[in-house]
Design an enzyme around this catalytic site. Structure first.
Site, PDB file in Angstrom:
ATOM      1  N   LEU A  18       0.854  -1.190   0.000  1.00 24.06           N
ATOM      2  CA  LEU A  18       0.000   0.000   0.000  1.00 24.06           C
ATOM      3  C   LEU A  18       0.886   1.234   0.000  1.00 24.06           C
ATOM      4  O   LEU A  18       1.863   1.289   0.750  1.00 24.06           O
ATOM      5  CB  LEU A  18      -0.912   0.032   1.242  1.00 24.06           C
ATOM      6  N   ASP A  60       0.175  -9.473  -4.042  1.00 26.30           N
ATOM      7  CA  ASP A  60      -0.353  -8.603  -5.111  1.00 26.30           C
ATOM      8  C   ASP A  60      -0.465  -9.311  -6.461  1.00 26.30           C
ATOM      9  O   ASP A  60      -0.619  -8.656  -7.500  1.00 26.30           O
ATOM     10  CB  ASP A  60       0.548  -7.357  -5.230  1.00 26.30           C
ATOM     11  N   GLU A  65      -1.559  -6.853 -14.451  1.00 27.16           N
ATOM     12  CA  GLU A  65      -1.205  -5.773 -15.388  1.00 27.16           C
ATOM     13  C   GLU A  65       0.224  -5.263 -15.182  1.00 27.16           C
ATOM     14  O   GLU A  65       0.900  -4.874 -16.138  1.00 27.16           O
ATOM     15  CB  GLU A  65      -2.163  -4.595 -15.189  1.00 27.16           C
ATOM     16  N   ARG A  85       7.110  -7.901  -5.499  1.00 25.50           N
ATOM     17  CA  ARG A  85       6.334  -8.268  -6.681  1.00 25.50           C
ATOM     18  C   ARG A  85       7.193  -8.850  -7.804  1.00 25.50           C
ATOM     19  O   ARG A  85       6.656  -9.244  -8.843  1.00 25.50           O
ATOM     20  CB  ARG A  85       5.550  -7.032  -7.183  1.00 25.50           C
ATOM     21  N   ARG A 130       7.374   3.582  -8.809  1.00 25.60           N
ATOM     22  CA  ARG A 130       7.597   2.191  -9.246  1.00 25.60           C
ATOM     23  C   ARG A 130       8.421   2.078 -10.538  1.00 25.60           C
ATOM     24  O   ARG A 130       9.026   1.047 -10.801  1.00 25.60           O
ATOM     25  CB  ARG A 130       6.233   1.504  -9.476  1.00 25.60           C
ATOM     26  N   HIS A 160       0.174   4.831  -9.882  1.00 23.06           N
ATOM     27  CA  HIS A 160       0.573   4.548 -11.264  1.00 23.06           C
ATOM     28  C   HIS A 160      -0.017   5.584 -12.227  1.00 23.06           C
ATOM     29  O   HIS A 160      -1.015   6.232 -11.910  1.00 23.06           O
ATOM     30  CB  HIS A 160       0.042   3.173 -11.698  1.00 23.06           C
ATOM     31  N   CYS A 247      -6.060  -3.270 -13.615  1.00 26.28           N
ATOM     32  CA  CYS A 247      -4.926  -4.009 -13.005  1.00 26.28           C
ATOM     33  C   CYS A 247      -5.032  -5.521 -13.086  1.00 26.28           C
ATOM     34  O   CYS A 247      -4.022  -6.211 -12.959  1.00 26.28           O
ATOM     35  CB  CYS A 247      -4.809  -3.686 -11.529  1.00 26.28           C
TER      36      CYS A 247
HETATM   37  C1  CIR Z   1       0.644  -2.576  -5.367  1.00 30.06           C
HETATM   38  O1  CIR Z   1       0.868  -1.652  -4.580  1.00 30.06           O
HETATM   39  O2  CIR Z   1       1.486  -2.963  -6.174  1.00 30.06           O
HETATM   40  C2  CIR Z   1      -0.705  -3.241  -5.325  1.00 30.06           C
HETATM   41  N1  CIR Z   1      -1.209  -3.237  -4.003  1.00 30.06           N
HETATM   42  C3  CIR Z   1      -1.677  -2.542  -6.256  1.00 30.06           C
HETATM   43  C4  CIR Z   1      -1.267  -2.616  -7.690  1.00 30.06           C
HETATM   44  C5  CIR Z   1      -2.292  -2.037  -8.594  1.00 30.06           C
HETATM   45  N2  CIR Z   1      -1.878  -2.143  -9.963  1.00 30.06           N
HETATM   46  C6  CIR Z   1      -2.161  -1.267 -10.887  1.00 30.06           C
HETATM   47  O3  CIR Z   1      -2.747  -0.227 -10.617  1.00 30.06           O
HETATM   48  N3  CIR Z   1      -1.738  -1.502 -12.110  1.00 30.06           N
END
Ligand code: CIR
Length: 261
Positions: A18, A60, A65, A85, A130, A160, A247
């Site tokens: 988060l 996650d 995506e 991830r 990221r 994102h 996502c």
């Molecule tokens: C993260 O922080 O990576 C996940 N909790 C949420 C990722 C969401 N992905 C996206 O918007 N493409």
């Protein structure tokens, strides 16, 4: 036909990453049901669902995506910006390798698929926490030979690029101009989210229909007023994990049926 790669909601999602949200209790069973309804919507819009292997210990892993960017000429396997991830990408590369040419973002580059928005031959890429400059450089190197032009976009306040802007029509975008500068997208028709719904810019365009969260009804009204057809899905459990409707899939159009991402 369009293939939609998806992955089940893992029980460990309660420990997801988060960045901009406070942790709230996630009902895993309900999240799974919402994900199943979402897959049904994708199927109703002509997608064939192909489920990637479940990764129950990777919190996650439903947010596929972020692991790949699909272009007509190749699929780029991303290198997520958070270490937790990085293990997700192997199974995605394994699933795609037999049928698609692959390119890889490599260390020290990082790139999350959620930061990449393709419109025509332009690839907008978010300069987020990221996705780093080296990731953007590698994306440019991998795609320029195929005629794509990469445009870095500054972000603030969101995870994102596709938290702040997505495509909702051929040349129409939905955006939150507090998080992304409108001038980065000049030449495109722009619909602004409702100010009370900052997270409302994430929409999934398939053909001429938008899959959209039931949470953001004020912004949904704006889309419908512009004549955009909206399929509503409940995704509030996944929204607690900072996920949205784009996502949870990787769309792979076949030659006869191109869709936007
Ligand atoms: C993260 O922080 O990576 C996940 N909790 C949420 C990722 C969401 N992905 C996206 O918007 N493409």
């Amino acid at each position: 036909m369009t293939i939609a790669l998806t992955r089940s909601v893992p029980p460990s999602i309660v420990d997801c990453e988060l960045t901009h949200l406070k942790r709230e209790r996630i009902d895993v069973a309900r999240a799974g049901e919402q994900h199943a309804r979402y897959e049904e919507r994708l199927t109703a819009l002509g997608c064939t669902i192909q489920r990637l292997p479940s990764l129950p210990d990777l919190p996650d892993s439903v947010f596929v995506e972020d692991t790949a960017v699909v272009l007509p000429e190749l699929v780029i396997i991303a290198r997520p910006g958070v270490e937790s991830r990085r293990f997700e990408v192997t199974s995605v590369a394994d699933a795609l390798r037999p049928n698609y040419p692959l390119g890889f973002v490599e260390a020290p580059g990082t790139l999350d698929g959620g930061d990449v928005l393709c419109i025509g031959s332009t690839i907008y890429v978010g300069q987020s926490t990221r996705t780093n400059a080296e990731g953007i450089r590698q994306l440019t190197e991998l795609t320029s030979a195929h005629g794509h032009s990469v445009r870095p976009v500054k972000l603030s306040g969101c995870l994102h690029l596709k938290s702040a802007v997505t495509r909702v029509g051929e040349d129409v975008i939905l955006l939150n101009s507090d998080w992304v500068d409108q001038s980065s997208f000049s030449g495109l028709n722009q619909i602004e989210i409702h100010p009370r719904e900052p997270f409302a810019a994430n929409a999934l365009l398939i053909g001429e229909t938008v899959i959209y969260s039931a949470t953001y009804y004020e912004t949904r009204r704006r889309l419908e007023e512009k004549g955009i057809r909206v399929y509503v899905v409940e995704t509030d459990e996944l929204e607690k994990a900072e996920g949205g409707v784009t996502c949870c899939n990787i769309l792979i159009p076949t030659d006869s049926d191109r869709v936007a991402s």
